[in-house]
Each structure stands twice: as C-alpha cells, then as structure tokens.
Design a protein around this motif. Structure first.
Motif, mmCIF file in Angstrom:
data_model
loop_
_atom_site.group_PDB
_atom_site.id
_atom_site.type_symbol
_atom_site.label_atom_id
_atom_site.label_comp_id
_atom_site.label_asym_id
_atom_site.label_seq_id
_atom_site.Cartn_x
_atom_site.Cartn_y
_atom_site.Cartn_z
ATOM 1 N N CYS A 190 -5.382 -3.049 2.093
ATOM 2 C CA CYS A 190 -4.602 -1.819 2.279
ATOM 3 C C CYS A 190 -4.359 -1.115 0.953
ATOM 4 N N ASP A 191 -4.021 -1.891 -0.060
ATOM 5 C CA ASP A 191 -3.772 -1.293 -1.376
ATOM 6 C C ASP A 191 -5.032 -0.647 -1.938
ATOM 7 N N ALA A 192 -6.187 -1.245 -1.676
ATOM 8 C CA ALA A 192 -7.440 -0.663 -2.160
ATOM 9 C C ALA A 192 -7.679 0.710 -1.550
ATOM 10 N N HIS A 193 -7.442 0.831 -0.251
ATOM 11 C CA HIS A 193 -7.618 2.135 0.397
ATOM 12 C C HIS A 193 -6.563 3.133 -0.084
ATOM 13 N N LEU A 194 -5.340 2.661 -0.267
ATOM 14 C CA LEU A 194 -4.295 3.564 -0.743
ATOM 15 C C LEU A 194 -4.594 4.053 -2.157
ATOM 16 N N LYS A 195 -5.121 3.192 -3.008
ATOM 17 C CA LYS A 195 -5.524 3.622 -4.350
ATOM 18 C C LYS A 195 -6.670 4.620 -4.278
ATOM 19 N N ARG A 196 -7.554 4.433 -3.314
ATOM 20 C CA ARG A 196 -8.664 5.378 -3.143
ATOM 21 C C ARG A 196 -8.137 6.763 -2.776
ATOM 22 N N PHE A 197 -7.190 6.810 -1.856
ATOM 23 C CA PHE A 197 -6.593 8.096 -1.494
ATOM 24 C C PHE A 197 -5.820 8.698 -2.662
#
Length: 210
Positions: free
Chosen positions: A138-145
């Motif tokens: 989840c954190d990886a996707h949030l960092k991507r956004f």
C-alpha cells in the motif's frame, strides 16, 4: 499433683457481633453471585461475537466495539485469542478485497489508503510478514501517487524499493509485481524490468486474460 484448672469457655458472641458476621457472610455471597453472573455474561458475549465473526454476520467496526466492551468489563476475564484471530482475518480480508481490484481495474490513492487502514488495524495484534508485506504494498502505491501529485521524482525510487520489499514478504502474491510493472510502465523507466515484473506476476497466478 494439683488438679488442672478447669478451662473457661469463651463467652457467647453478643447479638451485635453475630449480626456483623451474618452481614459479612451475606455481602460475600452477594459479591460471589454478582461476579458469577458477570463472568457468565462476558463468556456468553464472547461466544456470540466469535460465532458472528466466524459466520461473517458482523462488520469489523461493530466487532471491535463489542470486543472492547467485553475487555472493559471490570473483574471479568474471558478468552479472546480466537476472537482477535478472527478479527484480524476480517481486517486482512477487507484490505485484500480492495487490493485485488488492481488486477482488473486501476485504483485511486484513497483506495490504497483505505486498504492500508485495514492492514494497520490487523497489525495491532499481529506483526507477521504477511501483514507487513501488505502495508509495504500500500505504501508503495501511495508513494507512486505522491510522486506524481507533488512532482517529486525521487519518490519513484522509494516506491520501487517498497514494491520489492512487498514482493519479498509476499512471495506468492502477484500484486507487488503488478505494482512494480505499473510503476515502470507509467514512468517509462525500464521496459525490460516491467516485462520481468509482469512475468513474475504471471508465475504467481495472475491471469492476463482478465
């Protein structure tokens, strides 16, 4: 030898002392009955909650509120380990339901934040790799956004590291590899790495026909 002196019998208790003893005995019995009733009530509530969780008849917030009420009862002890396990399983299941949508449709940052909230609740009682890996995903996707919304390209590398960590912790899941492929494709970084990530996702059961 002189005869032993006769033993004196203790004087009979006064009526006031007898009444005090009877009163204390009645209070003790009343407390014992009160505690027994509360203990049975707590056990019944715990069994009902466990049954509702096992049958998925209760939402996670309601289940947590009921468990907190059971634990907050004064001088009542009930076993709640199985309830905590079922509650954690429910949190993980609700988070996974959001995460797996990525396999068929893109997700918004709010979706990943919501999934992360479920996994964070599960981590309150368990700290295994399965939960940690989900949080990293989840954190990886949030960092991507965040990298795109705030125009911070340095966060792309942070996102990539978190995808790789999630892939290591969730060895059988295709989701970290799909996220890594998405990161590489959208940012036009390394096409070969994106192809390798998609191949790894396929090896872990992802069906590209969907």
């Amino acid at each position: 030898a002189p005869a032993p002196a006769p033993r004196r019998r203790p004087p009979p208790p006064s009526p006031a002392a007898a009444l005090r003893r009877i009163g204390l005995a009645l209070i003790f019995c009343a407390l014992a009955v009160w505690w027994t009733v509360r203990e049975r009530s707590g056990l019944a509530a715990a069994k009902a909650l466990q049954a509702d969780l096992a049958a998925e008849r209760v939402s996670m917030p309601d289940a947590r509120a009921r468990l907190n009420a059971i634990n907050a009862a004064w001088l009542v002890w009930v076993p709640t380990r199985e309830i905590e396990r079922l509650l954690n399983a429910g949190y993980i299941s609700q988070g996974d339901e959001i995460v797996t949508r990525l396999r068929t449709a893109p997700l918004a940052a709010a979706d990943w934040q919501k999934a992360r909230g479920y996994f964070e609740l599960a981590r309150q009682n368990s700290h295994g790799d399965e939960i940690t890996g989900r949080l990293e995903l989840c954190d990886a996707h949030l960092k991507r956004f965040q990298a795109h919304s705030e125009r911070r390209p340095e966060l792309i590398g942070v996102s990539e590291q978190k995808f790789e960590t999630a892939a290591r912790l969730l060895a059988r899941s295709p989701d970290p590899w799909l996220g890594l492929a998405t990161l590489e494709i959208y940012n036009q970084r390394e096409p070969e790495k994106a192809e390798q990530a998609l191949a790894s996702a396929r090896d872990r059961g992802y069906d590209f026909s969907t």
